[in-house]
Design an enzyme around this catalytic site. Structure first.
Site, mmCIF file in Angstrom:
data_model
loop_
_atom_site.group_PDB
_atom_site.id
_atom_site.type_symbol
_atom_site.label_atom_id
_atom_site.label_comp_id
_atom_site.label_asym_id
_atom_site.label_seq_id
_atom_site.Cartn_x
_atom_site.Cartn_y
_atom_site.Cartn_z
ATOM 1 N N TYR A 139 65.717 72.835 -3.660
ATOM 2 C CA TYR A 139 65.220 72.068 -4.808
ATOM 3 C C TYR A 139 64.867 72.966 -5.996
ATOM 4 C CZ TYR A 139 64.636 68.096 -1.584
ATOM 5 O OH TYR A 139 64.835 67.093 -0.670
ATOM 6 N N LYS A 190 68.479 75.431 10.516
ATOM 7 C CA LYS A 190 69.907 75.194 10.783
ATOM 8 C C LYS A 190 70.540 76.575 10.936
ATOM 9 C CE LYS A 190 73.489 72.370 11.007
ATOM 10 N NZ LYS A 190 73.699 71.453 12.164
ATOM 11 N N ASP A 222 69.427 68.798 12.926
ATOM 12 C CA ASP A 222 70.097 67.563 13.360
ATOM 13 C C ASP A 222 69.528 67.093 14.697
ATOM 14 O OD1 ASP A 222 71.171 69.999 14.130
ATOM 15 O OD2 ASP A 222 73.201 69.244 14.397
ATOM 16 N N ASP A 246 61.338 67.249 3.689
ATOM 17 C CA ASP A 246 61.342 66.025 2.886
ATOM 18 C C ASP A 246 61.875 64.879 3.743
ATOM 19 O OD1 ASP A 246 61.256 64.279 0.803
ATOM 20 O OD2 ASP A 246 62.845 65.221 -0.380
ATOM 21 N N ASP A 250 59.517 61.801 6.036
ATOM 22 C CA ASP A 250 59.690 60.363 5.837
ATOM 23 C C ASP A 250 60.150 59.679 7.122
ATOM 24 O OD1 ASP A 250 58.838 60.509 3.276
ATOM 25 O OD2 ASP A 250 60.566 59.493 2.399
#
Ligand code: NAD
Length: 356
Positions: A139, A190, A222, A246, A250
């Site tokens: 980001y 990852k 994942d 992020d 959620d």
């Protein structure tokens, strides 16, 4: 930290003043605190023309902790790019207080497991914390376009990884002190594909020796996304970078099924004050009606006691009182189902105070 902790209260807009006033009563019932109530958000735009004044930021920086309600509302919605916006206050606080770790606990109250989209036997016993890095990663890296191609760059330094990993290990240690948690960190990356993730795993693994009381394991993102819905109760603390955090925070928030119950914390460097707030917004549709659910703000005050003021026993008292009133069947309208008699903010607050 001073003997009497100094807490800046930022009620904000909409239902913010109602739920923060309720949380203040709870804290007053628990012990001695010095409160400093200030304007931030839309109310500050009305009074001063900006969402966060230098004076308020300064008061927050000098405090021991900041408890925030919520900001924003239709009154300040604008498409004029030069007009001040309430969210600028939040961004200004995050930047000005140097907050880099976001903590989101997910602990469905036993009486509310039926509200989860997951089957009851799967969600039962879930009590996890997502620790997300807030200031680095994709980001904030270089991004751009050339012709029909675009790029976003993910970058992390060893120092940035170390400070968020330490925040995760320390949170796991503090939670274990309460006796309810396992003292385990699951680091999510990852590393089979990304170089930043390989550096992440290297640094996190290297720090484990400093926390012999905390167990460490690693999951690929994942796989973590799958395990969160298939065996959520097995997690304790999940620590991860900005983008993965992020998404996973959620995903885990949805496990509870009730927005009015979710607290969050943002922490900065050691000894610096943190910011504690409910995940929900200012709910302008119900503001001023006395029906707002104050429980997410109560649980934010519990987070503040545990992670901001080093008073874990009082945090457990608030959480237990919230569980107890829900167990007795009290529900604000947002939680009420068929056959429930909904109670307002005042009655819910009185009930939690009585359980304390
Ligand atoms: P919201 O979370 O305010 O409301 C969504 C729905 O949930 C509404 O129906 C509301 O009544 C209900 N709700 C939320 N909190 C509740 C509570 N404690 N008790 C009972 N019901 C509750 O989200 P929104 O409607 O998308 O946003 C409203 C305003 O809040 C906007 O201006 C938005 O920008 C702002 N907002 C602020 C924050 C923050 O301050 N951190 C976060 C999200 C949204």
């Amino acid at each position: 930290m001073a003997e009497t902790p100094r807490i800046v209260l930022l009620p904000g807009d909409g239902i913010g003043p109602e739920i923060v006033a309720a949380a203040r009563r709870l804290l007053e019932a628990l012990g001695e605190f010095e409160f400093d109530e200030r304007l931030m958000g839309g109310c500050s735009i009305d009074a001063h023309g900006v969402a966060l004044t230098d004076e308020v930021l300064d008061a927050c920086r000098r405090s021991d902790a900041v408890l925030l309600g919520a900001v924003g509302g239709p009154k300040w919605d604008t498409t004029d790019p030069d007009a001040p916006r309430p969210e600028q206050g939040l961004l200004g606080l995050r930047k000005g207080m140097g907050l880099y770790a976001n903590l989101r606990p997910v602990r469905p109250s036993p009486a509310l497991v039926g509200a989860s989209p997951l089957r009851e036997e799967r969600i039962a016993g879930t009590d996890l914390l997502v620790v997300r890095e807030l200031t680095g990663g994709i980001y904030f890296g270089d991004s751009g376009r050339e012709g029909d191609t675009a790029h976003d760059t993910c970058e992390y330094s060893a120092g940035e990884i170390e400070r968020i990993a330490r925040a995760g290990f320390e949170a796991a240690r503090r939670r274990a002190e309460g006796g309810r948690h396992k003292g385990r960190v699951t680091s999510v990356d990852k590393a089979n594909v990304l170089e930043t993730s390989r550096l992440w795993r290297e640094i996190v693994t290297g720090l484990a020796g400093d926390y012999p009381d905390v167990e460490l394991d690693h999951l690929l993102v994942d796989n973590a996304a799958m395990q969160l819905v298939s065996r959520p109760a097995d997690f304790d603390v999940i620590v991860t970078e900005n983008l993965f955090g992020d998404i996973l925070s959620d995903e885990s928030a949805m496990l509870t099924g009730s927005l009015g119950m979710l607290p969050s914390a943002s922490l900065g460097g050691a000894g610096a004050p943190g910011l504690f707030e409910p995940v929900h917004g200012s709910a302008p549709d119900i503001a001023g009606q006395g029906v707002a659910n104050p429980l997410a703000t109560f649980l934010s005050a519990a987070l503040m006691l545990r992670h901001g003021l080093d008073r874990p026993a009082e945090a457990v008292r608030i959480e237990a009182a919230v569980d107890a009133v829900l167990e007795r069947g009290l529900r604000t309208p947002d939680l009420a189902g068929d056959g429930d008699r909904p109670v307002g903010t005042e009655e819910m607050t009185e009930a939690v105070l009585a359980e304390l």
